[in-house]
Design an enzyme around this catalytic site. Structure first.
Site, PDB file in Angstrom:
ATOM      1  CB  SER A 174      75.755  24.101 -24.785  1.00  0.00           C
ATOM      2  OG  SER A 174      75.432  24.831 -25.952  1.00  0.00           O
ATOM      3  CG  ASP A 326      75.901  16.928 -33.296  1.00  0.00           C
ATOM      4  OD1 ASP A 326      75.051  17.098 -32.401  1.00  0.00           O
ATOM      5  OD2 ASP A 326      76.489  17.871 -33.870  1.00  0.00           O
ATOM      6  CE  LYS A 353      72.845  18.088 -28.847  1.00  0.00           C
ATOM      7  NZ  LYS A 353      73.633  19.309 -28.944  1.00  0.00           N
TER       8      LYS A 353
END
Ligand code: S3P
Length: 447
Positions: A174, A326, A353
Site C-alpha cells: 500500500s 486501480d 478499495k
C-alpha cells in the site's frame, strides 16, 4: 453529508468509432500530495493542473481546516500558503473525506506527529474501509487513535506530544500506508526508516525530494527502505500535475474495443510504478504507443496514441499489481473482449478499495454475459472476443471505477450496458461523461 440521488446511465455501441483527443484531468495521487506538502511548507506552492474532483477538494478543505490558505485562481491554477512542518492548527470541525481513502490516510499521517486532535469521517464506502493499517504504525510515533470496530471511521486521532522516529516494515502493498508514515516522519526528531517489499507508487518520495526534505531510498533484495530526516524544513516549489494514467485507462480501453477507433491522450504521467496497465494491454496485442516522451517536474510524461486492436487473453504476473492496482476493473473489461482466457492474481488488496472490486467486477461481468471465476485473490475471465452479450444493470457499489469500466463495456457489447449510478464518478473524473461523448461515446439516460 449530502447524498445525491443515484444517476443511472446506459452505454450503447454507437455503430461509429471513437476519435479525437482525450485530455483527462490531473493525477489524483499527485494532486493530494501537492496540497498536503504545500500545507507543510512555509510560503506559496503554486499548482498547475490540480485534479478538481471531490476526493481532492476534500483534501483541500482539510488543509484549510489545519490552517493553510488554499486558493483557486481564475486561470485554474491553485496556490497553497502553508503553515510549515509542526505548524498545523487544530481543526474546529470534523474532517469529512467523502469517498477518499488516499486523502484520509495521508492526512492522518501528516498530523500524527503534531500535538493536535482531529476527527476523521467519510461516506458509507469510506466508513467501511480498514484504517488500522495506518493507525497501528502511527501509534509507534506516539499518536493515539480511537476508532470504531476494526479500526474504522469515524476516528479521533491525537497527534504525538513528543513524537519518536520509527523503523517500520510495511507488509501490505500500500502506497497510502507508506506515504502516511513518511509524512508523519517529517515532524518526528531524527531519522525514520520505512521499508516495504512491494514497489508501490513513489510520488511522496519524489515530491519530498523536490521540496528539499532529506530523504534516502535504498534498494533491498526485496523492495526498498526509505529514510527521512524529521523536523524537516520544506521549501515551496511549483508543481505541474501530469494527467492521470488511471483516468486515461478508460478512454484508452474504449478505443481498443470499439472498431475503427483512434484516440490520443496527451501529457499522461508515465511513472513506471503506474503504467502496468499499458504494459498488460500491449502484451494482449493492443496498439498503444507513447510519443513525445518528456520530463515534467521530476516525472516522466508522454502522449498515448491508442488504436482499435483485437486482444488476446494473458496471465498478468501477480507482482505487476502495485503498478496497476486501480486498473484491474477496466483491464477485466478488456479481458472480456479478448480471445481466450485471462488470469489475474495477487489482488487481495482489491477487496478493500472503494468497493470489494473482485466481487463487483465478477458480478458485473456475469451480468453482461461473461464467464468469470472469482478467486480469493484474483479473477479468471473467459474472453469472448467481439461477441460480449451486454445487457444487465451493473451495481456500482459507490465505486467510480466500477461505473466507468462497465460504461466502457457497453460501448462495444451487443446489447447496451446500464450502470445503476454515475454520481461517484465525480470523486476522480468529473469530466468523464462529457469527454467520452466528445470522443463519440453513446451514453443515454435510461428512459
Ligand atoms: C494511492 C494508492 C493506492 C491506490 C489509490 C491511490 C495513493 O491505494 O489504490 O487509488 O495515492 O497512494 P493503496 O495504498 O491502498 O494500495
Amino acid at each position: 453529508m449530502v447524498h445525491a440521488s443515484p444517476r443511472p446511465l446506459r452505454a450503447h455501441a454507437a455503430g461509429s468509432l471513437l476519435g479525437g483527443t482525450a485530455a483527462v484531468p490531473g493525477d489524483k495521487s499527485i494532486s493530494h500530495r501537492a496540497l498536503i506538502l504545500g500545507a507543510l511548507c512555509v510560503g506559496e506552492t503554486r499548482i498547475e493542473g490540480l485534479l478538481e474532483a471531490e476526493d481532492v477538494l476534500n483534501t483541500a478543505a482539510a488543509m484549510r481546516a489545519f490552517g493553510a490558505r488554499v486558493e483557486r485562481h481564475a486561470d485554474g491554477s491553485w496556490s497553497v500558503f502553508g503553515v510549515g512542518v509542526g505548524g498545523l492548527g487544530e481543526p474546529e470541525d470534523v474532517l469529512d473525506f467523502g469517498n477518499s481513502g488516499t486523502g484520509s490516510r495521508l492526512v492522518m499521517g501528516m498530523m500524527a506527529t503534531t500535538p493536535i486532535r482531529a476527527v476523521f469521517t467519510g461516506d458509507d464506502s469510506l466508513r467501511r474501509r480498514p484504517m488500522g493499517r495506518v493507525l497501528e504504525p502511527l501509534r509507534l510515533f506516539g499518536a493515539e487513535a480511537q476508532a470504531g470496530e476494526g479500526g474504522r471511521m469515524p476516528i479521533t486521532l491525537v497527534g504525538a506530544r513528543e513524537a519518536l522516529p520509527i523503523r517500520h516494515h510495511v507488509t501490505l502493498a500500500s502506497a497510502q500506508v507508506k506515504s502516511a508514515l513518511l509524512l508523519a516522519a517529517l515532524n518526528a526528531p531524527g531519522r525514520t526508516t520505512i521499508s516495504q517489499s512491494a514497489l508501490t507508487r513513489d510520488h511522496t518520495e519524489r515530491m519530498l525530494r523536490a521540496f528539499g526534505a532529506q530523504i534516502h531510498v535504498e534498494p533491498l533484495e526485496t523492495g526498498e527502505a526509505i529514510s527521512v530526516l524529521g523536523e524537516a524544513e520544506l521549501t515551496a516549489c511549483p508543481i505541474a500535475v501530469p494527467r492521470d494514467p488511471s483516468s486515461a485507462a478508460f478512454p484508452a480501453v474504449a478505443a481498443l474495443l470499439v472498431p475503427g477507433s483512434e484516440i490520443r491522450v496527451p501529457d499522461v504521467l508515465l511513472n513506471p510504478r503506474r503504467t502496468g496497465l499499458f504494459a498488460a494491454l500491449r502484451a494482449m496485442g493492443a496498439s498503444l504507443e507513447v510519443v513525445n516522451r518528456r520530463d515534467s517536474g521530476g516525472e516522466e510524461i508522454g502522449d498515448l496514441v491508442v488504436r482499435h486492436s483485437p486482444l488476446s487473453g494473458i496471465e498478468v504476473p501477480a507482482d505487476w499489481a502495485p503498478s496497476m492496482i486501480d486498473e484491474y476493473p477496466i483491464l477485466a473489461v478488456a479481458a472480456a473482449f479478448a480471445e481466450g482466457r485471462t488470469v489475474l492474481r495477487g489482488l487481495e488488496e482489491l477487496r478493500v478499495k472503494e468497493s470489494d472490486r473482485l466481487a463487483a467486477v465478477a458480478a458485473g461481468l456475469k451480468a453482461i454475459g461473461v464467464r468469470v471465476e472469482e478467486l480469493a485473490d484474483g479473477l479468471i475471465i473467459e474472453g469472448m472476443g467481439r461477441d460480449v452479450p451486454g445487457g444487465g444493470i451493473i451495481a456500482t457499489q459507490m465505486d467510480h471505477r466500477i461505473a466507468m469500466s462497465f460504461l466502457v463495456a457497453g460501448l462495444a457489447s451487443r446489447d447496451p450496458v446500464a450502470v445503476d449510478d454515475t454520481t461517484m464518478i465525480a470523486t476522480s473524473f468529473p469530466e468523464f461523461c462529457p469527454l467520452m461523448r466528445r470522443l463519440g461515446a453513446n451514453f443515454a439516460e435510461p428512459g
